[in-house]
Design a protein around this motif. Structure first.
Motif, mmCIF file in Angstrom:
data_model
loop_
_atom_site.group_PDB
_atom_site.id
_atom_site.type_symbol
_atom_site.label_atom_id
_atom_site.label_comp_id
_atom_site.label_asym_id
_atom_site.label_seq_id
_atom_site.Cartn_x
_atom_site.Cartn_y
_atom_site.Cartn_z
ATOM 1 N N VAL A 1 65.457 -12.834 -15.892
ATOM 2 C CA VAL A 1 65.876 -12.952 -14.072
ATOM 3 C C VAL A 1 67.752 -12.451 -14.365
ATOM 4 C CG1 VAL A 1 66.134 -14.027 -12.254
ATOM 5 C CG2 VAL A 1 64.283 -14.531 -13.197
ATOM 6 N N CYS A 2 67.245 -11.752 -13.486
ATOM 7 C CA CYS A 2 69.373 -11.806 -13.261
ATOM 8 C C CYS A 2 70.048 -11.763 -11.419
ATOM 9 C CB CYS A 2 70.593 -10.492 -13.835
ATOM 10 S SG CYS A 2 69.053 -8.821 -13.077
ATOM 11 N N LEU A 3 71.375 -10.876 -11.206
ATOM 12 C CA LEU A 3 71.581 -10.877 -9.715
ATOM 13 C C LEU A 3 70.483 -10.196 -8.846
ATOM 14 C CD1 LEU A 3 72.614 -12.632 -7.141
ATOM 15 C CD2 LEU A 3 75.038 -11.116 -7.867
ATOM 16 N N GLY A 4 70.736 -8.657 -9.315
ATOM 17 C CA GLY A 4 70.193 -7.790 -8.543
ATOM 18 C C GLY A 4 69.431 -6.905 -8.862
ATOM 19 N N ASN A 5 68.514 -7.097 -10.487
ATOM 20 C CA ASN A 5 66.955 -6.625 -10.703
ATOM 21 C C ASN A 5 67.710 -5.190 -10.913
ATOM 22 O OD1 ASN A 5 63.808 -6.709 -10.690
ATOM 23 N ND2 ASN A 5 64.607 -7.168 -12.268
ATOM 24 N N ILE A 6 69.212 -4.948 -11.434
ATOM 25 C CA ILE A 6 69.114 -3.682 -11.548
ATOM 26 C C ILE A 6 69.482 -2.979 -12.547
ATOM 27 C CG2 ILE A 6 68.694 -2.492 -9.261
ATOM 28 C CD1 ILE A 6 71.533 -2.392 -8.974
ATOM 29 N N CYS A 7 70.020 -3.752 -13.086
ATOM 30 C CA CYS A 7 71.467 -3.699 -14.742
ATOM 31 C C CYS A 7 70.609 -4.633 -15.139
ATOM 32 C CB CYS A 7 72.164 -3.791 -14.718
ATOM 33 S SG CYS A 7 73.728 -2.929 -13.097
ATOM 34 N N ARG A 8 71.034 -5.911 -15.549
ATOM 35 C CA ARG A 8 70.380 -6.858 -17.196
ATOM 36 C C ARG A 8 68.865 -7.109 -16.908
ATOM 37 N NH1 ARG A 8 74.549 -11.415 -15.125
ATOM 38 N NH2 ARG A 8 74.113 -10.704 -13.372
ATOM 39 N N SER A 9 68.131 -7.726 -16.013
ATOM 40 C CA SER A 9 67.317 -7.803 -16.209
ATOM 41 C C SER A 9 66.039 -7.285 -16.360
ATOM 42 C CB SER A 9 66.812 -9.700 -15.237
ATOM 43 O OG SER A 9 66.463 -8.558 -14.259
ATOM 44 N N TYR B 1 68.922 -7.373 -3.199
ATOM 45 C CA TYR B 1 69.773 -6.493 -2.506
ATOM 46 C C TYR B 1 69.195 -5.078 -3.314
ATOM 47 C CZ TYR B 1 74.441 -9.960 -3.279
ATOM 48 O OH TYR B 1 74.531 -10.845 -3.457
ATOM 49 N N HIS B 2 68.636 -5.841 -3.757
ATOM 50 C CA HIS B 2 67.954 -3.367 -3.585
ATOM 51 C C HIS B 2 66.029 -2.992 -4.255
ATOM 52 C CE1 HIS B 2 72.668 -2.925 -4.971
ATOM 53 N NE2 HIS B 2 72.388 -3.880 -5.453
ATOM 54 N N PRO B 3 65.908 -4.117 -2.830
ATOM 55 C CA PRO B 3 64.411 -4.064 -3.059
ATOM 56 C C PRO B 3 63.351 -2.657 -3.928
ATOM 57 C CG PRO B 3 64.709 -4.664 -0.883
ATOM 58 C CD PRO B 3 66.373 -4.390 -1.458
ATOM 59 N N PRO C 1 77.487 -10.653 -19.775
ATOM 60 C CA PRO C 1 78.262 -10.683 -18.368
ATOM 61 C C PRO C 1 77.287 -9.674 -17.032
ATOM 62 C CG PRO C 1 78.965 -10.222 -20.913
ATOM 63 C CD PRO C 1 77.767 -10.447 -20.651
ATOM 64 N N ASP C 2 78.136 -9.085 -15.890
ATOM 65 C CA ASP C 2 78.146 -8.439 -15.585
ATOM 66 C C ASP C 2 77.604 -7.391 -15.349
ATOM 67 O OD1 ASP C 2 77.082 -7.308 -12.524
ATOM 68 O OD2 ASP C 2 76.960 -8.746 -11.066
ATOM 69 N N PRO C 3 77.293 -6.120 -15.618
ATOM 70 C CA PRO C 3 78.754 -4.949 -15.659
ATOM 71 C C PRO C 3 78.367 -4.278 -14.403
ATOM 72 C CG PRO C 3 76.346 -4.769 -16.361
ATOM 73 C CD PRO C 3 75.697 -5.700 -15.763
#
Ligand code: 4NP
Length: 166
Positions: A11-19, A47-49, A134-136
């Motif tokens: 799990v991360c914030l947006g599920n488009i970069c880290r997770s 944020y990005h469904p 870190p959030d990129p």
């Protein structure tokens, strides 16, 4: 829960970069080490469904042999806490959000339900001990590259930790 989880949610914030990166790297490293693990990923935000992973994340991951192209973002759902054995937060804010989420759904928890354990991605990492990935998102190429190295290190540390239990 058994000591080695069979279902892990990253799990991360947006599920488009880290997770999504963590989903594929953890799955790959576990499989390479003979561990049967179902891995998924989600975001604390919506944020990005249904969006594919960020093209910069896809690009850097692919350079290291990880293909993120089939993934689609989704938000964490209440049932994730019941369906997964372990939920790995990419950073401390994600972990805190997940802890609060679990408190919110506590009234739904019946006796006998097994509940996911919450932990940081880097819980056992000797190189980035208990550090946030870190959030990129607003960063540069080297920030996306750093995410790959951090997650490879943390995922390897989890797999070593689980293999010690066998
Ligand atoms: P992630 O990165 O949490 O690693 O997927 C982010 C993606 C999107 C946003 C923030 C972080 N955003 O604000 O849209």
């Amino acid at each position: 829960m058994t000591v080695i989880p069979s279902r892990v949610l990253c799990v991360c914030l947006g599920n488009i970069c880290r997770s999504p990166t963590a989903e594929v790297i953890l799955k790959t490293i576990a499989k390479r080490n003979g561990l049967q693990l179902a891995v998924d990923s989600a975001g604390t935000s919506n944020y990005h469904p249904s969006v594919s992973p960020d093209r910069r994340s896809q690009h850097h991951a692919l350079q290291h042999g990880y293909d993120l192209s089939a993934l689609k973002a989704r938000q964490v759902r209440d049932q994730d806490f019941f369906e997964f054995d372990l939920i790995l937060a990419m950073d401390h804010a994600n972990l805190s959000d997940l802890q609060n989420w679990l408190l919110r759904i506590a009234p739904q928890i019946n006796k006998g339900h097994s509940i996911a354990k919450l932990a940081l991605m880097s819980e056992h990492d000797p190189i980035y001990p208990l550090q946030s990935v870190p959030d990129p998102y607003y960063g540069e190429a080297h920030d996306f590259e750093r995410v790959i190295h951090h997650i490879e290190s943390s995922a390897s540390a989890w797999v070593r930790h689980w293999k010690k239990q066998t």
